[in-house]
Scaffold this active site. Structure first.
Site, mmCIF file in Angstrom:
data_model
loop_
_atom_site.group_PDB
_atom_site.id
_atom_site.type_symbol
_atom_site.label_atom_id
_atom_site.label_comp_id
_atom_site.label_asym_id
_atom_site.label_seq_id
_atom_site.Cartn_x
_atom_site.Cartn_y
_atom_site.Cartn_z
ATOM 1 N N ASP A 208 80.323 48.642 54.078
ATOM 2 C CA ASP A 208 81.428 47.697 53.874
ATOM 3 C C ASP A 208 81.020 46.526 52.981
ATOM 4 O O ASP A 208 81.871 45.887 52.363
ATOM 5 C CB ASP A 208 81.920 47.149 55.223
ATOM 6 C CG ASP A 208 82.899 48.095 55.907
ATOM 7 O OD1 ASP A 208 83.046 49.244 55.436
ATOM 8 O OD2 ASP A 208 83.516 47.693 56.913
ATOM 9 N N ARG B 2 81.723 54.016 69.192
ATOM 10 C CA ARG B 2 80.811 53.378 68.235
ATOM 11 C C ARG B 2 79.503 52.931 68.873
ATOM 12 O O ARG B 2 78.419 53.184 68.351
ATOM 13 C CB ARG B 2 81.463 52.124 67.631
ATOM 14 C CG ARG B 2 82.500 52.407 66.624
ATOM 15 C CD ARG B 2 83.270 51.145 66.315
ATOM 16 N NE ARG B 2 84.330 51.434 65.391
ATOM 17 C CZ ARG B 2 84.236 51.297 64.075
ATOM 18 N NH1 ARG B 2 83.152 50.821 63.524
ATOM 19 N NH2 ARG B 2 85.240 51.610 63.296
ATOM 20 N N ARG C 88 93.715 47.477 69.182
ATOM 21 C CA ARG C 88 92.821 48.587 69.543
ATOM 22 C C ARG C 88 92.631 48.598 71.046
ATOM 23 O O ARG C 88 92.489 47.543 71.661
ATOM 24 C CB ARG C 88 91.452 48.422 68.880
ATOM 25 C CG ARG C 88 91.528 48.469 67.380
ATOM 26 C CD ARG C 88 90.224 48.028 66.770
ATOM 27 N NE ARG C 88 89.457 49.157 66.284
ATOM 28 C CZ ARG C 88 88.355 49.026 65.556
ATOM 29 N NH1 ARG C 88 87.863 47.848 65.279
ATOM 30 N NH2 ARG C 88 87.719 50.080 65.127
ATOM 31 N N GLU D 250 69.089 41.368 61.579
ATOM 32 C CA GLU D 250 70.433 41.449 62.170
ATOM 33 C C GLU D 250 70.779 40.100 62.799
ATOM 34 O O GLU D 250 69.967 39.511 63.510
ATOM 35 C CB GLU D 250 70.450 42.581 63.215
ATOM 36 C CG GLU D 250 71.606 42.581 64.203
ATOM 37 C CD GLU D 250 73.003 42.652 63.566
ATOM 38 O OE1 GLU D 250 73.222 43.458 62.651
ATOM 39 O OE2 GLU D 250 73.875 41.857 64.001
ATOM 40 N N ALA E 285 82.949 54.272 57.599
ATOM 41 C CA ALA E 285 81.617 54.500 58.173
ATOM 42 C C ALA E 285 80.998 55.764 57.575
ATOM 43 O O ALA E 285 79.798 55.810 57.292
ATOM 44 C CB ALA E 285 81.715 54.614 59.690
#
Ligand SMILES: Cc1cc2nc3c(=O)[nH]c(=O)nc-3n(C[C@H](O)[C@H](O)[C@H](O)COP(=O)(O)OP(=O)(O)OC[C@H]3O[C@@H](n4cnc5c(N)ncnc54)[C@H](O)[C@@H]3O)c2cc1C
Length: 440
Positions: free
Chosen positions: A323, A125, A207, A40, A336
């Site tokens: 994605d 999330r 958002r 990551e 998702a």
């Protein structure tokens, strides 16, 4: 790598990216005893502070992927707060997914509603990711490892991952779960090819998260605590509760003719006033919702792969999911959820003993590609169309609310009816069909 076995001479699978796709795949593999490691780029597992909704097909996929995904989801899932809007199996009652209202001229007029077996199911999330990560082995992830490219060697050799810090490592196979701007996709398809890059859809979104006490006081209880979408020309706004009803999630979409200023970035800074300007002339409810945003907000560019879909999701021992494979606009609220479908199908394929040999691994990736591409690329195209329907832009439909409601309903039903058990069975059948040819 955790749980090393002799079947994987190079230590197992490397998963690039620790978002919802990467983490659900890792959980699915760990549950099946398949060694894997996540690389990551961030310094920890981290998601943004925003809501994400899951539909019945996604919830079934969570269970099929790994019981821990479902447990993590249940720990943080938030439903519509009003009892009458919730699904109740005992009463045979469907739950409200969204009420669709006029946001522009006839303020708050109910246009149509969508119901399904699970109703609205949303999570914060970051909280969902935190809950899932609790079930992963401690040593499964390497952070600050940004993959630049992957390279497969011939024959039985490993796949090499090259990182931005100049280091490299090897694995038996690589799964790119590195999101909309995937580098693994570029290695797989060729960085210069248009299908390696998601394109701007000429829509962006503000958002925000509003404390529920404030939202209820300002908007009234029904509007604040249940999922709603406000439609109008070239724009739409949706709100739904997250954090067990403590927070109202807001997403406000705008269509634009302007190019996105920096194609390498997904967000840019903006203000509440920008949002109010974009929605000037809209009805009082939408204006009121936007006035509750923080003074500084982020704008999210909406990218997708509709114009240049990936011709394959796998080559050799490299595959892409989520994605990275099928970046979609969010108008079906399913990107998702489909990433979790990918993880469930791939984890089941890789659990076959024959998939633990290099030749079998390649075939498992091929079977995954064959079985996932059509449905997920349909989602990308359908989501684009649905965004146009919401904003009265759809060809042949425009502002015909009856037609909008009917088409939106039909498209969502196709998503919700996705049968993960059948998808897995189809993928396993494809694997068995292809396997004999891999040994030639
Ligand atoms: C406004 C908006 C609303 C949405 N609402 C919904 C919804 O309600 N329901 C729904 O199902 N979907 C929704 N989506 C879609 C959903 O957010 C995505 O489909 C989903 O997050 C994809 O997950 P992912 O793991 O594939 O990618 P990502 O979440 O992007 O994760 C990718 C991970 O890979 C890491 N990474 C990236 N590049 C590299 C690299 N080179 N090397 C190493 N690591 C790397 C990143 O740091 C990140 O952790 C929405 C999207 C948007 C924009």
């Amino acid at each position: 790598m955790s749980n090393i076995t002799s079947e994987y001479p190079h230590g197992g699978l490397a998963i690039v990216g620790g978002g919802i796709a990467g983490v659900t795949l890792a959980l699915g593999l760990v549950a099946r005893g398949i060694p894997c490691k996540i690389y990551e780029q961030g310094h920890s597992f981290a998601e943004i502070g925003a809501g994400v909704a899951f539909a019945p097909n996604s919830i079934r996929a969570m269970r099929a992927c790994d019981a821990n995904v479902y447990t993590a989801f249940k720990a943080v899932a938030t439903h519509n707060t009003w009892e009458s809007k919730r699904a109740d199996r005992e009463l045979g009652r469907k739950g409200l997914y969204f009420d669709f209202l006029e946001g522009f001229h006839e303020n708050d007029k109910l246009l149509f509603s969508l119901y399904n077996d699970e109703g609205a199911n949303s999570v914060h999330r970051a909280h969902f990711l935190d809950e899932m990560v609790k079930f992963l082995p401690k040593d499964i992830a390497a952070f600050r490892k940004r993959v630049e490219r992957v390279e497969e060697s011939a024959g039985q050799g490993p796949v090499t991952l090259h990182f931005a810090d100049g280091t490299s490592t090897t694995a038996d196979a690589v799964v790119g779960a590195d999101g909309v701007k995937s580098h693994v996709r570029q290695s797989l398809l060729g960085a210069e090819k248009p299908e390696s890059h998601a394109g701007y859809t000429y829509k962006y979104a503000y958002r925000g998260l509003i404390p529920m006490d404030k939202a209820v006081a300002e908007l009234g209880e029904e509007a604040a605590v249940n999922s709603r979408m406000y439609l109008g020309p070239d724009r739409h706004v949706l709100t739904f509760p997250i954090d067990k009803g403590e927070t109202m999630n807001v997403v406000a979409f705008t269509t634009t003719s302007q190019n996105w200023p920096d194609i390498h970035k997904s967000t840019r800074a903006a203000t509440k006033q920008d949002a109010l300007n974009d929605f000037s002339g809209w009805g009082p409810t939408v204006t009121h919702i936007l006035s509750l945003l923080n003074e500084d907000v982020d704008i999210w560019a909406i990218f997708d792969m509709k114009d240049h879909p990936a011709p394959t999701y796998a080559k050799g021992k490299v595959a892409i999911i989520g994605d990275a494979a099928h970046a979609t606009s969010p108008h079906h609220g399913s990107g998702a959820g489909f990433a979790i479908e990918d993880s469930a199908v791939l984890a089941e394929l890789l659990a076959d003993p024959a998939a633990k040999r290099p030749s079998g691994l390649r075939v498992a990736f091929q079977a995954y590609d064959q079985c996932r591409r059509q449905r997920s690329q349909w989602l990308v195209a359908s989501s684009r169309r649905t965004g146009e329907l919401y904003e009265w832009q759809a060809q042949g439909v425009g502002y015909d609310i009856e037609k909008i409601g009917a088409e939106v309903h039909e498209r969502f039903e196709k998503i919700w009816q996705g049968d993960i058990k059948q998808m897995i069975a189809n993928a396993q059948a494809a694997f068995q069909r292809l396997l004999p040819y891999s040994e030639l």
